[in-house]
Design a protein around this motif. Structure first.
Motif, PDB file in Angstrom:
ATOM      1  N   ARG A 240       0.850  -1.472   0.347  1.00  0.00           N
ATOM      2  CA  ARG A 240       0.064   0.106   0.198  1.00  0.00           C
ATOM      3  C   ARG A 240       0.747   1.174   0.536  1.00  0.00           C
ATOM      4  NH1 ARG A 240      -2.174  -0.335   4.553  1.00  0.00           N
ATOM      5  NH2 ARG A 240      -3.154  -2.134   3.585  1.00  0.00           N
ATOM      6  N   CYS A 241       1.721   1.006   1.103  1.00  0.00           N
ATOM      7  CA  CYS A 241       3.106   2.365   0.822  1.00  0.00           C
ATOM      8  C   CYS A 241       3.477   2.732  -0.396  1.00  0.00           C
ATOM      9  CB  CYS A 241       3.701   2.593   1.914  1.00  0.00           C
ATOM     10  SG  CYS A 241       3.112   2.402   3.645  1.00  0.00           S
ATOM     11  N   ALA A 242       3.955   1.433  -1.444  1.00  0.00           N
ATOM     12  CA  ALA A 242       4.557   1.731  -2.372  1.00  0.00           C
ATOM     13  C   ALA A 242       3.809   2.115  -3.162  1.00  0.00           C
ATOM     14  CB  ALA A 242       5.557   0.522  -2.548  1.00  0.00           C
ATOM     15  N   VAL A 336       8.112   5.157   1.251  1.00  0.00           N
ATOM     16  CA  VAL A 336       9.050   4.648   0.644  1.00  0.00           C
ATOM     17  C   VAL A 336       9.845   3.997   1.834  1.00  0.00           C
ATOM     18  CG1 VAL A 336      11.672   4.134  -0.802  1.00  0.00           C
ATOM     19  CG2 VAL A 336       9.525   5.390  -1.712  1.00  0.00           C
ATOM     20  N   ARG A 337      10.527   4.464   3.370  1.00  0.00           N
ATOM     21  CA  ARG A 337      10.768   4.236   4.160  1.00  0.00           C
ATOM     22  C   ARG A 337       9.713   3.304   4.667  1.00  0.00           C
ATOM     23  NH1 ARG A 337      13.701   9.219   3.542  1.00  0.00           N
ATOM     24  NH2 ARG A 337      11.309  10.241   5.057  1.00  0.00           N
ATOM     25  N   ALA A 338       8.745   3.328   4.733  1.00  0.00           N
ATOM     26  CA  ALA A 338       8.054   2.644   5.580  1.00  0.00           C
ATOM     27  C   ALA A 338       7.750   1.494   5.063  1.00  0.00           C
ATOM     28  CB  ALA A 338       5.915   3.377   5.029  1.00  0.00           C
ATOM     29  N   SER A 339       7.217   1.811   3.631  1.00  0.00           N
ATOM     30  CA  SER A 339       7.493   0.805   2.573  1.00  0.00           C
ATOM     31  C   SER A 339       8.168  -0.509   2.971  1.00  0.00           C
ATOM     32  CB  SER A 339       7.470   1.120   1.597  1.00  0.00           C
ATOM     33  OG  SER A 339       6.804  -0.811   0.627  1.00  0.00           O
ATOM     34  N   GLU A 340       9.645  -0.087   3.435  1.00  0.00           N
ATOM     35  CA  GLU A 340      10.651  -1.323   3.830  1.00  0.00           C
ATOM     36  C   GLU A 340      10.384  -1.754   5.044  1.00  0.00           C
ATOM     37  OE1 GLU A 340      13.155   1.617   3.051  1.00  0.00           O
ATOM     38  OE2 GLU A 340      14.289   0.885   0.660  1.00  0.00           O
ATOM     39  N   ARG A 341       9.447  -0.482   6.400  1.00  0.00           N
ATOM     40  CA  ARG A 341       9.894  -1.414   7.504  1.00  0.00           C
ATOM     41  C   ARG A 341       8.588  -2.842   7.132  1.00  0.00           C
ATOM     42  NH1 ARG A 341       9.835   4.204   8.693  1.00  0.00           N
ATOM     43  NH2 ARG A 341       7.205   4.507   8.935  1.00  0.00           N
ATOM     44  N   HIS A 342       7.477  -1.715   7.016  1.00  0.00           N
ATOM     45  CA  HIS A 342       6.687  -3.351   6.610  1.00  0.00           C
ATOM     46  C   HIS A 342       7.226  -4.770   5.639  1.00  0.00           C
ATOM     47  CE1 HIS A 342       3.171  -0.464   8.309  1.00  0.00           C
ATOM     48  NE2 HIS A 342       3.721   0.144   7.448  1.00  0.00           N
ATOM     49  N   ALA A 345       9.515  -6.022   8.600  1.00  0.00           N
ATOM     50  CA  ALA A 345       8.280  -6.733   9.816  1.00  0.00           C
ATOM     51  C   ALA A 345       7.663  -8.194   8.868  1.00  0.00           C
ATOM     52  CB  ALA A 345       7.262  -6.013   9.972  1.00  0.00           C
ATOM     53  N   ALA A 346       7.724  -8.404   8.284  1.00  0.00           N
ATOM     54  CA  ALA A 346       7.124  -9.975   7.325  1.00  0.00           C
ATOM     55  C   ALA A 346       8.039 -10.791   8.010  1.00  0.00           C
ATOM     56  CB  ALA A 346       6.539 -10.219   6.141  1.00  0.00           C
ATOM     57  N   ARG A 347       9.136 -10.701   7.710  1.00  0.00           N
ATOM     58  CA  ARG A 347       9.948 -11.438   8.586  1.00  0.00           C
ATOM     59  C   ARG A 347      10.119 -12.871   6.935  1.00  0.00           C
ATOM     60  NH1 ARG A 347      11.613 -11.021  13.199  1.00  0.00           N
ATOM     61  NH2 ARG A 347      10.450  -9.804  14.755  1.00  0.00           N
ATOM     62  N   ILE A 348       9.967 -12.375   5.861  1.00  0.00           N
ATOM     63  CA  ILE A 348      10.274 -13.079   4.716  1.00  0.00           C
ATOM     64  C   ILE A 348      12.110 -12.629   4.112  1.00  0.00           C
ATOM     65  CG2 ILE A 348       8.625 -13.763   3.985  1.00  0.00           C
ATOM     66  CD1 ILE A 348       8.793 -11.562   1.372  1.00  0.00           C
ATOM     67  N   HIS A 349      12.505 -13.971   3.930  1.00  0.00           N
ATOM     68  CA  HIS A 349      14.047 -14.097   3.227  1.00  0.00           C
ATOM     69  C   HIS A 349      14.868 -14.866   2.009  1.00  0.00           C
ATOM     70  CE1 HIS A 349      14.673 -12.521   7.944  1.00  0.00           C
ATOM     71  NE2 HIS A 349      13.819 -13.877   7.583  1.00  0.00           N
ATOM     72  N   GLY A 350      15.556 -14.514   1.585  1.00  0.00           N
ATOM     73  CA  GLY A 350      16.146 -15.236   0.687  1.00  0.00           C
ATOM     74  C   GLY A 350      16.000 -14.503  -0.419  1.00  0.00           C
ATOM     75  N   PRO A 351      16.472 -15.266  -2.096  1.00  0.00           N
ATOM     76  CA  PRO A 351      15.998 -14.740  -3.304  1.00  0.00           C
ATOM     77  C   PRO A 351      15.146 -13.630  -3.729  1.00  0.00           C
ATOM     78  CG  PRO A 351      17.733 -16.932  -3.166  1.00  0.00           C
ATOM     79  CD  PRO A 351      16.726 -15.946  -2.212  1.00  0.00           C
ATOM     80  N   LEU A 360       8.921  -3.861  -4.776  1.00  0.00           N
ATOM     81  CA  LEU A 360       8.581  -1.481  -3.917  1.00  0.00           C
ATOM     82  C   LEU A 360       9.446  -0.713  -4.828  1.00  0.00           C
ATOM     83  CD1 LEU A 360       8.105  -4.687  -1.575  1.00  0.00           C
ATOM     84  CD2 LEU A 360       5.896  -3.108  -2.442  1.00  0.00           C
ATOM     85  N   ARG A 361      10.631  -0.742  -4.334  1.00  0.00           N
ATOM     86  CA  ARG A 361      11.749  -0.003  -4.783  1.00  0.00           C
ATOM     87  C   ARG A 361      11.752   0.959  -5.903  1.00  0.00           C
ATOM     88  NH1 ARG A 361      15.632  -2.156  -1.575  1.00  0.00           N
ATOM     89  NH2 ARG A 361      17.018  -3.381  -3.457  1.00  0.00           N
ATOM     90  N   GLN A 362      11.262   0.223  -6.869  1.00  0.00           N
ATOM     91  CA  GLN A 362      11.571   0.264  -8.528  1.00  0.00           C
ATOM     92  C   GLN A 362       9.806   1.001  -8.627  1.00  0.00           C
ATOM     93  OE1 GLN A 362      11.689  -2.757 -11.402  1.00  0.00           O
ATOM     94  NE2 GLN A 362      10.431  -1.715 -12.486  1.00  0.00           N
ATOM     95  N   VAL A 363       8.944   0.976  -8.231  1.00  0.00           N
ATOM     96  CA  VAL A 363       7.729   1.549  -8.907  1.00  0.00           C
ATOM     97  C   VAL A 363       7.781   2.793  -7.727  1.00  0.00           C
ATOM     98  CG1 VAL A 363       6.474  -0.989  -8.416  1.00  0.00           C
ATOM     99  CG2 VAL A 363       6.226   0.767  -5.836  1.00  0.00           C
TER     100      VAL A 363
END
Length: 383
Positions: A240-242, A336-342, A345-351, A360-363
């Motif tokens: 949503r933030c992105a 953008v910073r809020a999107s990165e924080r969220h 918080a999702a705690r997903i990792h890996g490629p 998300l940064r790209q958009v």
């Protein structure tokens, strides 16, 4: 050669995997249309299929895919995921064809828009006086958009999904369709009424762009992988933030962007009178400082389709004088910073998580080079 229906194979090129799925789907749908009527198939079904297959960023399928990968989708679920991803592209086709009718846009992705193609196929002389070609062409385009929506719904209904997953997918899909229409109506309403409400502008952005382009595709991806509630909520909040940041960036590009980089004319948002957050903020700041000259200039120019470049330059300078563009940039940065924080918080990792973070940064980032794919990154069709 890897099996094209394994998750690892799709990872190599998500857009190509979705294109292959769409090609198979559209071939079958066009063949069925030919069995109904040759004219309908040629004029509408084949053109709709060509529109679907003719380009685009595939941004929504990519959000869906990397979300479902980051949440741990299994190979057995890949066919169902690709079907849902293809459905997103079909509903996007509906949105863009209808949007071009509403905006009276003659061009899409560097080619004549759907209704422009129909108008060229059936010149005025082939119609009784007062019946076309424009009314006929616009009506045909509306039907084509409806057809794409029907195809999208059929794909969702027929997708090979486990019962709990199907329930979640249908819930998200139903919400997304209504949100999309609501957002587009608010955009039309704001334009028709020359809205100056920043609150209304952000609400429109949320419904028309943020949810439809980013948040709901992420939710669909999480649902396909059976993600838990906390992970899903964090992913959708990031989206949503992105998504809001993306539309605010598009507002800036619509006035200040370089056409060589954006692929669209600069100043069209002013000419069309769109009720953007940038314009609402400019009005608010101009009123607060008593800048009546800025208000008068915007009132005079907004919605004027024949604005010259010198006048547009004056409008740009007036916008800058209020500090509104700089404030929009700051808000984009916060989002953008809020999107990165969220996302953290999702705690997903890996490629896959890294791919999602980059997407998300790209958009929300300024365009770096011209690309035809950016012509339909969101529903509004202004990119």
């Amino acid at each position: 050669m890897p099996n094209p229906l394994t998750a690892a194979a799709v990872d190599l090129d998500v857009g190509a995997a979705v294109d292959r799925e769409l090609s198979v789907i559209c071939s079958a749908l066009v063949e069925y249309s030919r069995s109904l009527d040759a004219t309908f198939a040629h004029d509408v079904a084949e053109r709709t299929a060509a529109f679907v297959l003719g380009g685009g960023s595939r941004i929504r399928p990519r959000f869906l895919w990397w979300a479902t990968r980051a949440c741990g989708v299994a190979d057995r679920d890949v066919p169902g995921a690709l079907r849902v991803a293809a459905a997103l592209e079909l509903i996007q086709t509906c949105a863009l064809i209808h949007d071009d009718v509403m905006d009276q846009s003659a061009v899409r992705r560097g080619k004549p828009s759907f209704h422009a193609q129909i108008a060229a196929q059936y010149p005025t002389g082939e119609f009784p006086e007062g019946t076309g070609p424009s009314p006929f062409a616009r009506s045909a385009a509306v039907l084509a958009g409806d057809l794409a929506l029907c195809w999208a719904d059929d794909l969702i209904a027929e997708a090979d999904l486990q019962p709990p997953v199907r329930t979640d997918i249908l819930r998200i899909w139903k919400a997304m369709r209504t949100e999309m229409v609501a957002g587009q109506y608010l955009d039309l309403h704001g334009q028709a009424n020359s809205s100056r409400s920043a609150v209304q502008a952000i609400r429109t952005v949320c419904l028309k762009t943020a949810r439809y382009t980013v948040e709901r595709p992420l939710a669909l991806g999480a649902a396909l992988a059976g993600a838990d509630v906390a992970t899903t909520q964090a992913l959708t909040a990031a989206g949503r933030c992105a998504g809001i940041a993306f539309q605010l960036r598009d507002d800036l590009l619509g006035v200040f962007g370089d056409p060589e980089l954006t692929g669209k004319p600069s100043g069209d948002d002013i000419r069309s009178g769109k009720a953007t957050y940038l314009l609402a903020l400019t009005h608010s700041r101009a009123r607060a400082t008593g800048a009546c000259d800025v208000i008068d200039l915007l009132e005079e120019c907004r919605g004027s389709t024949d604005l010259s470049e010198p006048v547009l330059a004056a409008v740009r300078e007036a916008l800058r004088s209020t500090g509104a563009p700089a404030q929009v940039e700051r808000r984009i940065g916060r989002l953008v910073r809020a999107s990165e924080r969220h996302l953290r918080a999702a705690r997903i990792h890996g490629p896959a998580a890294q791919q999602l973070a980059e997407l998300l940064r790209q958009v929300a980032s300024p365009p770096q080079r011209p690309t035809a794919a950016t012509s339909d990154v969101h529903y509004g069709g202004s990119l």
